[in-house]
Design a protein around this motif. Structure first.
Motif: not given
Lengths: 366, 605
Positions: A156, A167-169, A172, A199, A208-209, A214, A218-219, A221
Motif C-alpha cells: 500500500s 490504503d488503496i486510495r 491509485y 483487499s 480499502q485495505s 468492500s 476503493s473498488t 481505485c
C-alpha cells in the motif's frame, strides 16, 4: 403534494455558474480542508472541461497565473542537500504551511511540516494538463523517486511521508501519477498486485485495505490501478463476480456498500469501475440518470442525496458540494450525456486531455 | 497540568469551531439563509479568526524550525488541530512535541497521564468527526506509546461507536485492531492459564457479530466481519471435519432466517453465496477440426488460454505414434502478462500448422496436457488431472469441419492462497457431500421462491446453484439437460423482473441478413444508428419510442407502407425525415424500396 424541488433536466448552465464561482472563491466551509485545495481546483477545472466550457472560461493570463500557482506548490529536492528531503518531493495541496510563495517551487522543505501528498500530486498534474501546460516544469525524477518512500511493506501507499494513513486510495494515486509521468520505475508492482488481491473480500468487491468491507470508492481505485498497470485479469480473483458485485450496487442511483442509500458520487466510482471492466452497458441508464438529476441543487452543483420529505411534508434539501458536483457530471459523461465531453475513466479527466498528454506533454512525446 | 489546561481550551475552541465545520459541506446539513446584517457580523468575526489562525500557524512553524518542543508549541498544535483537523503535518508535529519535548525525560506516571489526556481530547473531537482517519490513527499511536493502555476499555468504546452507527467502517477497522491487541496481550500472559482465553476472544467477537446481525439482518458490516472470523475459528479451535460442518450448517440456518425475514436484503444473500462458494470452473475444448484450406488443425476453447508448452500432435490415433512437426499460434491472439510472470499470447482459438508432410496420415491426434495451459481468469487455475484429453481429427479434404470428441479438461478451483473462502474448504473435497449440500440449499431457496415468486435474489441464487449442480452430472446427460431447462426458465423469469437491464446497443449493423421484421428494435432503447440495408423488411416498425435514434438505413428492402414516427413528416424521393420537437431530425433512408418506386410526394402526411 409538493413537486420535487430538483430540476427535472440537466441544469448545465447552473453547474457551469457554480463551478466558475468556486474557481473564483471557495465557500467558507472549505477552509478547514485547505490542505486539500488542489483537489477542489481539479473538481472545478475538470468539471468545466467536461461541460466543454473550460476553454472559453480561461484567458491566457488566467491560465498562466494558475499554472504558476500550481508550480509554486511543487516541493523540489533541497538545493544544497537533495538527499535530505527526497521523501517529500511532489506537490502539496496549497501553501498551508506558510512557506514563502515561489513560482519555481519549494526548495527548502523541512521535515515533516512541508511535505507533498500523493492525492495532491495527482490532482496537480491533472490541473496542469487541463490548463494545457506541457509539464515541462515538473520534476519527474524527484516525484518518482519519492514513491519508494511512500510505499509500505504490504504494497500500500501512504499519502505523505510518515503518515499513518495508508490504503488503496493512494495506490491509485501512485499509479495515475506514474502513468501521467510515463514512468513506472518508482514502486514495486508485484506488491501492489498482492495488496489488491488481499483487499478483495468474500463478496468479490474490493475494500480499502485487507480485512475491511468492500466499498465502491476503493473498488474503483483498485480496478483503475489494475487497468493502468494492465493487469486486470491477474489482479482480480474473479472478474465476473466483481462485475456482479458492482452491478448489484445499483438501486436507482448507486450505493457505495450494500444497504446504504444511493449517493451521487458512486454513480462515478461504480460506473467508472464497470466501464473499465467492459460491463458498463449492463447498468440501467435511465434509473441512474433520473437519480442523478434529482441530486442537483437549484443553486447549481450536485449534492450527495436527493431532497427528502420530512413528516411535515417539507422538503429537506442537502447543499451541493464540489466533490459530488464533479462526480455527478463525470457519471453523466460516462453515459454520454449530450453536451458533455467524453471521459477517460482511468485517469478521470476528459479523453481529449489524455490525448494532449500523449501528444504534447514532455514525458510522452519523446 | 499544563497539558490539561491546553486540552480544556481546545474543548472550548472546538465549540467555536462548529461554525467552521467543513464536514457538513460534504455530509449534508440544512442550509439557513442569513440576513445581510447577520452576514456582515459573521464576516467580521471571520476576519478576526483568520488573522488569529495565520498567527498561530506562523508561531507553530517558528517552534518547529527552532526545534522547540515545549508546552507552548504543544498548545499551538492543540488550537490549530481543533480548527483544522486535516492539517496532517501538525499531527506529526504534535507527536514529535510529545515524544521529544514534553515527555522526553518524563516519569512513567507523567507519561500515562499525558496520553490519557490525549485520549480525552480525541474523544471530544470524535463527537464532531466520527468518520475521520486521523482520530483513529492518533489514538492508535497513543495507545501504542503509553505505559498502560487499557485495551478492554477501548473495546467498550468502539462497541459504543458501533451502537451509534453500525456501518462505520472506521469503527469496525478499529475494533479489529483492538481485538488483535487484546489477544496478543492475553497470549503474552501465562500461556498455560490463558490459552483458552485467547481463542475465546475470536469466539466472543464472533458472538458480537451474531448479536449485531440479530439486531438487524441488514448489517452488512457484521456479516463481513463474520466472514473473516469464521476461518479463524476453524483454525484456532483445531476443529474436526465434523465440527466444521456442524458450524457451517449453523451458519446456513442463520442465513436462512435472514433471507426469510427480508428476501430483498442483499447482505444475507451475498453471505450465502460465499458459504456455498466454490464454483468448479472447467476449461473445455469446444471443438476441433481439420481445415483443409489451412491444412492445419483448428482447436477452440471456452476460455482465452495461454500455451506454456505446445500440445502434442501425433500421427494416427492415440499418441503413441510419431510426432508431427509444426507450430501452434492463436487466432487473433493478444499479449498478456500473466500469473507466471511472462508475456504470453492468449487466444480462444488455436491453429496448428504442420511443417512436414501429413498426407499419409488419415488421422491426427492432439493430446492436451492440462499443465501446459494458463487460463485467463485467476479463478480457473488448472491442476494436473487424471485424464489427458486426446482428440482424434480426421485428415481429409472432404470434411470441412468435424467436431468430435468434445474433451473436457476438468480442474479443481484452487483458490488463491487462503485469502478468501477457507470456510467451505471442507465442502469441496467430497463430491457427494457437496452435491447433497447443493440439493439441500436448492430446495430451501425453492421453498422461499414459492412464497416470493418475484424475488430476484432467489432466482439469481438458484441459477448459480443449479449451474454448479450441472457440473456434478455428466455433460450431455439427461440430468444436465433437465437442469439446463430449469436454468433457462429461471433466467426468463429474471429477464421479466429485471427488464431494464438490457445490453445497450448504440450502433447496429444488420445489412444483408434476410430480416423480415424490424420490430425487435423497440427494446434497444439507446440505439443511435442502425443499418438494415438489403433485408426483407416490409414495414417501418418499432422505432417510435427510440429517442436517441438518429439514422436508419433501410435501403433495398420491401417497404411499401410506413407509419408516422412523430408528427410532421417530410418526404423527398430518397429520404424520409421527421422532426421530433427540438431534437435532431431522424433520417430514414428508403432508396430501393417499393414505396419510393411508387413515387410518394410531399403531400403525404
Amino acid at each position: 403534494m409538493a413537486t420535487h424541488p430538483s430540476p427535472a433536466e440537466f441544469a448545465r448552465e447552473k453547474h457551469v455558474s457554480y463551478l466558475k464561482t468556486c474557481l473564483e472563491i471557495l465557500p467558507h466551509e472549505y477552509e478547514s480542508s485547505d490542505t486539500n485545495r488542489m483537489t477542489f481546483a481539479y473538481f472545478c477545472l475538470s468539471g468545466l472541461e467536461l461541460l466543454d466550457v473550460l476553454d472559453s472560461t480561461l484567458t491566457p493570463e488566467r491560465r498562466r497565473v494558475w499554472i504558476d500557482w500550481i508550480y509554486a506548490q511543487q516541493i523540489l529536492p533541497n538545493l544544497d542537500k537533495p538527499a535530505e528531503n527526497e521523501q517529500l518531493c511532489g506537490f502539496r495541496g496549497s501553501p498551508f504551511s506558510g512557506s514563502k510563495f515561489d513560482v519555481n517551487g519549494v526548495r527548502d522543505a523541512q521535515l515533516p511540516v512541508d511535505a507533498a501528498n500523493l492525492a495532491m500530486t495527482y490532482t496537480a498534474l491533472c490541473c496542469l494538463l487541463l490548463l494545457k501546460d506541457d509539464l515541462s516544469r515538473v520534476n519527474r525524477p524527484a516525484i518518482i523517486n519519492a514513491l519508494q518512500y511512500l510505499q509500505n511493506e504490504d504494497g500500500s501507499f501512504s499519502q505523505t511521508y510518515q503518515s499513518m494513513e495508508s490504503d488503496i486510495r493512494f495506490v491509485y494515486c501512485a499509479c495515475a501519477i506514474s502513468y501521467i509521468l510515463n514512468d513506472f520505475s518508482g514502486f514495486n508492482v508485484a506488491k501492489v498486485l498482492d495488496y489488491i488481491k488481499k483487499s478483495q473480500t468474500y463478496d468479490y468487491g474490493i475494500a480499502q485495505s485487507p480485512d475491511q468491507e468492500s466499498h465502491g470508492g476503493s473498488t474503483y481505485c483498485a480496478i483503475s490501478a489494475l487497468r493502468i498497470l494492465n493487469r486486470i485479469d491477474e489482479g482480480l480473483l474473479s472478474k465476473d463476480k466483481t462485475i456482479f458485485w458492482c452491478l448489484s450496487r445499483q438501486i436507482s442511483g448507486f450505493q457505495g456498500r450494500p444497504n446504504k442509500p444511493p449517493d451521487t458520487c458512486y454513480s462515478f466510482w461504480i460506473g467508472g469501475a464497470l466501464k473499465l471492466l467492459g460491463a458498463f452497458d449492463l447498468i440501467d441508464f435511465d434509473s441512474n440518470r433520473t437519480f442523478l438529476l434529482t441530486t442537483q441543487s437549484r443553486h447549481g452543483g450536485f449534492s450527495k442525496w436527493p431532497p427528502e420529505l420530512n413528516r411535515f411534508a417539507e422538503w429537506i434539501k442537502y447543499p451541493s458540494d464540489l466533490l459530488h458536483t464533479y462526480m455527478g457530471i463525470a457519471a453523466l459523461s460516462l453515459m454520454r450525456e449530450p453536451g458533455l465531453v467524453d471521459l477517460d475513466p482511468a485517469i478521470n479527466i476528459s479523453k481529449r486531455t489524455i490525448d494532449r498528454l500523449i501528444n504534447e506533454s514532455v514525458f510522452w512525446r519523446e | 497540568s499544563d497539558l490539561k489546561r491546553s486540552h480544556n481550551s481546545a474543548l472550548s475552541l472546538s465549540t467555536v469551531r462548529h461554525e467552521f465545520d467543513k464536514k457538513f459541506a460534504m455530509h449534508g446539513r440544512k442550509r439557513v439563509k442569513p440576513s445581510t446584517e447577520a452576514e456582515r457580523q459573521r464576516k467580521e468575526k471571520e476576519a478576526v479568526k483568520i488573522k488569529e489562525y495565520s498567527d498561530l500557524v506562523a508561531a507553530c512553524l517558528n517552534k518547529k524550525n527552532s526545534k522547540t518542543f515545549d508546552t507552548e508549541a504543544f498548545n499551538y498544535a492543540t488550537k490549530i488541530l481543533s480548527q483544522n483537523p486535516d492539517f496532517y503535518t501538525i499531527w506529526n508535529f504534535r507527536r514529535n512535541t510529545l515524544l521529544y519535548g514534553l515527555l522526553k525525560d518524563a516519569e512513567t506516571d507523567q507519561k500515562q497521564e499525558a496520553f490519557s489526556n490525549e485520549l480525552v481530547f480525541l474523544q471530544a473531537l470524535f463527537q464532531l468527526n466520527p468518520k475521520s482517519y486521523w482520530i483513529f490513527n492518533h489514538r492508535r499511536w497513543c495507545l501504542e506509546n503509553m505505559p498502560y493502555p487499557d485495551w478492554q476499555r477501548e473495546l467498550e468504546l468502539v462497541g459504543k461507536i458501533l451502537e451509534l452507527d453500525s456501518r462505520n467502517f472506521h469503527g469496525w477497522d478499529y475494533r479489529r485492531y483492538v481485538t488483535s491487541k487484546l489477544s496478543m496481550k492475553i497470549a503474552d500472559a501465562d500461556d498455560e492459564n490463558n490459552n483458552n482465553s485467547a481463542e475465546s476472544l475470536t469466539e466472543s467477537e464472533f458472538n458480537f457479530t451474531t448479536t449485531k446481525i440479530n439486531q438487524n439482518f441488514s448489517n452488512y458490516s457484521a456479516w463481513h466481519q463474520r466472514s473473516k472470523l469464521l476461518p479463524s475459528l476453524f483454525q484456532e479451535k483445531n476443529m474436526t471435519e465434523d465440527e466444521k460442518k456442524a458450524l457451517i450448517d449453523k451458519e446456513f440456518d442463520l442465513v436462512k432466517s435472514a433471507i426469510y425475514t427480508d428476501p430483498d436484503d442483499q447482505s444475507a444473500w451475498l453471505y450465502h453465496l460465499w458459504l456455498v462458494g466454490r464454483e468448479i470452473r472447467h476449461i473445455s475444448v469446444l471443438g476441433a477440426y481439420f481445415d483443409p484450406k489451412e491444412r492445419g488443425i483448428v482447436l477452440s476453447f471456452d476460455d482465452e488460454i495461454g500455451m506454456i508448452s505446445p500440445f502434442l500432435v501425433s500421427h494416427g490415433s492415440g499418441n503413441n505414434n510419431g510426432k508431427v512437426q509444426g507450430d501452434w499460434r492463436p487466432s487473433g491472439g493478444i499479449f498478456k502478462h500473466d500469473q507466471l510472470n511472462s508475456d504470453r499470447l492468449y487466444g480462444f482459438v488455436w491453429i496448428f500448422t504442420p511443417t512436414e508432410d501429413i498426407s499419409n496420415s488419415s488421422t491426427l491426434t492432439v493430446t492436451i496436457d492440462p499443465s501446459s495451459i494458463v487460463p485467463s481468469h485467476s479463478e480457473s487455475h488448472l491442476m494436473q488431472t487424471v485424464k489427458k484429453p486426446v482428440i482424434n481429427i480426421l485428415n481429409t479434404d472432404n470434411i470441412a469441419a468435424s467436431s468430435e470428441n468434445y474433451a473436457s479438461i476438468h480442474s479443481n478451483n484452487v483458490v488463491a492462497g487462503s485469502l478468501i473462502v477457507p470456510a467451505p474448504e471442507i465442502l469441496s473435497t467430497i463430491t457427494q457431500e457437496r452435491t447433497e449440500l447443493l440439493k439441500r440449499e436448492i430446495s430451501v431457496i425453492k421453498e422461499l421462491l414459492d412464497l416470493e415468486p418475484d424475488s430476484k435474489w432467489c432466482l439469481q441464487t438458484l441459477v448459480n446453484l443449479l449451474n454448479e449442480l450441472k457440473y456434478a452430472s455428466l455433460l450431455e446427460s439427461n440430468e444436465a439437460n433437465l437442469l439446463n431447462n430449469e436454468i433457462v426458465s429461471c433466467c426468463d423469469r429474471l429477464i421479466k423482473i429485471d427488464s431494464f437491464r438490457i445490453t445497450r446497443f448504440e450502433d447496429l449493423h444488420l445489412s444483408h441478413n434476410k430480416l423480415k421484421s424490424m420490430s425487435f428494435l423497440a427494446n434497444l432503447i439507446n440505439l443511435r444508428e442502425v443499418n438494415l440495408e438489403s433485408n426483407l423488411i416490409s414495414r417501418i416498425d418499432g422505432i417510435r419510442e427510440l429517442r436517441f435514434l438518429k439514422e436508419v438505413n433501410l435501403k433495398n428492402n420491401l417497404i411499401s407502407t410506413f407509419e408516422t414516427v412523430h408528427d410532421g413528416l417530410l418526404v423527398d424521393d430518397k429520404m424520409v425525415s421527421s422532426s421530433r420537437g427540438d431534437q435532431e431530425k431522424l433520417k430514414i433512408h428508403l432508396a430501393g424500396n417499393p414505396i419510393i418506386a411508387a413515387n410518394i410526394s410531399s403531400e403525404f402526411h
